[in-house]
Design a protein around this motif. Structure first.
Motif, PDB file in Angstrom:
ATOM      1  N   GLU A 162       0.853  -1.182   0.000  1.00 29.76           N
ATOM      2  CA  GLU A 162       0.000   0.000   0.000  1.00 29.76           C
ATOM      3  C   GLU A 162       0.889   1.233   0.000  1.00 29.76           C
ATOM      4  O   GLU A 162       2.108   1.141   0.189  1.00 29.76           O
ATOM      5  N   GLN A 164       0.826   5.505   1.340  1.00 33.69           N
ATOM      6  CA  GLN A 164       0.156   6.615   2.024  1.00 33.69           C
ATOM      7  C   GLN A 164       0.594   7.919   1.370  1.00 33.69           C
ATOM      8  O   GLN A 164       1.785   8.153   1.153  1.00 33.69           O
ATOM      9  N   ASP A 185      -3.939  11.490   6.300  1.00 32.86           N
ATOM     10  CA  ASP A 185      -3.352  11.197   4.993  1.00 32.86           C
ATOM     11  C   ASP A 185      -3.976   9.920   4.428  1.00 32.86           C
ATOM     12  O   ASP A 185      -4.013   8.885   5.109  1.00 32.86           O
ATOM     13  N   VAL A 187      -4.640   6.445   2.424  1.00 35.85           N
ATOM     14  CA  VAL A 187      -3.854   5.246   2.126  1.00 35.85           C
ATOM     15  C   VAL A 187      -4.501   4.541   0.938  1.00 35.85           C
ATOM     16  O   VAL A 187      -5.708   4.280   0.943  1.00 35.85           O
TER      17      VAL A 187
END
Length: 293
Positions: A162, A164, A185, A187
């Protein structure tokens, strides 16, 4: 009254304990690929010509599945067009709410051998603006002599990750020197599918000869008239009939004489022609003698 309050307190405590101990369900993304691969060799891939200025494409369930060194992956394959010798390529993989395709790029030579590998770490995170989404971005050059083929895929190791991204409001506050806003933030999950874009800039063109070229005809040259083919028709020569028997000669002559005497010239002519075809040598002379009288 005291008993009622005690009962309500016990029920409330039990409810709170139940909420605290209830399991939380989380969405687990599926990055595995169970469908069979279409091909294990690069030479078996299907290739898209890199024509135009931009190519928007999606890697989805309808894309090809290749069996790579890291395992199976959906992919897209591209090839330089015939008239381009060198091409600058900008590859963007868009970060969307549904996720992002974490790309790996292989550049192949004309024999489908890997010449260069562009890993995910080689991509930069390009943040969004008013017109474009955030994306994984990389710029590279392809050459016809060394790297005419390109493959874009995502290994399972990438798909499990992933990324961010800084929230736009936080970046704006930092630029303006304002207090940091209370934002989180976002993701973005790496997925096995995604939306991508190629921006193409030819750096060197090449000329090439078509595989089949018609013979040139000078503009001043008059068209050649094709002579009509004459078919020679040969007159069939009838085989000579055998000589007529005297009895037959006498029969035809008597019938011709009878027709002339009755002034039936049509019948007399027919008998004469029939006798000649049968081989008579005297029927025509007999007819001419009779009409002279």
């Amino acid at each position: 009254m005291k008993i009622i309050k005690t009962t309500l307190a016990a029920l409330l405590a039990a409810t709170l304990m139940g909420c605290a101990t209830s399991p939380t369900t989380e969405n687990v993304k599926d990055v595995t690929i169970s469908q069979p691969a279409c091909c294990a060799l690069f030479s078996e891939f299907e290739w898209i010509p890199m024509q135009g200025d931009d190519i928007d494409f999606a890697i989805d369930q309808y894309s090809q599945i290749g069996d790579f060194a890291e395992g199976k992956s959906y992919f897209a394959g591209f090839v330089l067009p015939e008239n381009v010798d060198r091409m600058r390529v900008d590859l963007n993989s868009w970060l969307r709410v549904a996720g992002v395709f974490a790309p790996k790029v292989l550049l192949l030579d004309e024999n489908f051998q890997v010449v260069e590998s562009i890993e995910l770490n080689d991509f930069e995170l390009k943040l969004s603006d008013m017109f474009r989404l955030s994306s994984y971005h990389n710029r590279f050059v392809m050459e016809r002599k060394s790297t005419p083929y390109m493959v874009v895929y995502s290994p399972q190791e990438y798909r499990e990750g992933e990324i961010q991204v800084p929230h736009p409001e936080r970046l704006r506050a930092e630029e303006l020197g304002l207090a940091r806003p209370m934002v989180t933030d976002p993701v973005y999950q790496h997925q096995k599918f995604g939306s991508l874009e190629l921006t193409l800039k030819p750096l060197a063109l090449r000329s090439y000869r078509a595989t089949q070229v018609p013979a040139p005809v000078p503009a001043t040259e008059a068209p050649v008239k094709q002579q009509p083919q004459t078919v020679k028709v040969e007159k069939a020569v009838a085989a000579s009939a055998p000589a007529m028997l005297p009895e037959s000669e006498a029969f035809y002559n008597s019938q011709i004489k009878a027709a002339v005497e009755k002034n039936d010239m049509q019948k007399a002519l027919s008998l004469m022609e029939e006798a000649k075809r049968a081989g008579s040598t005297s029927a025509e002379a007999t007819f001419l003698e009779l009409i002279k009288k």
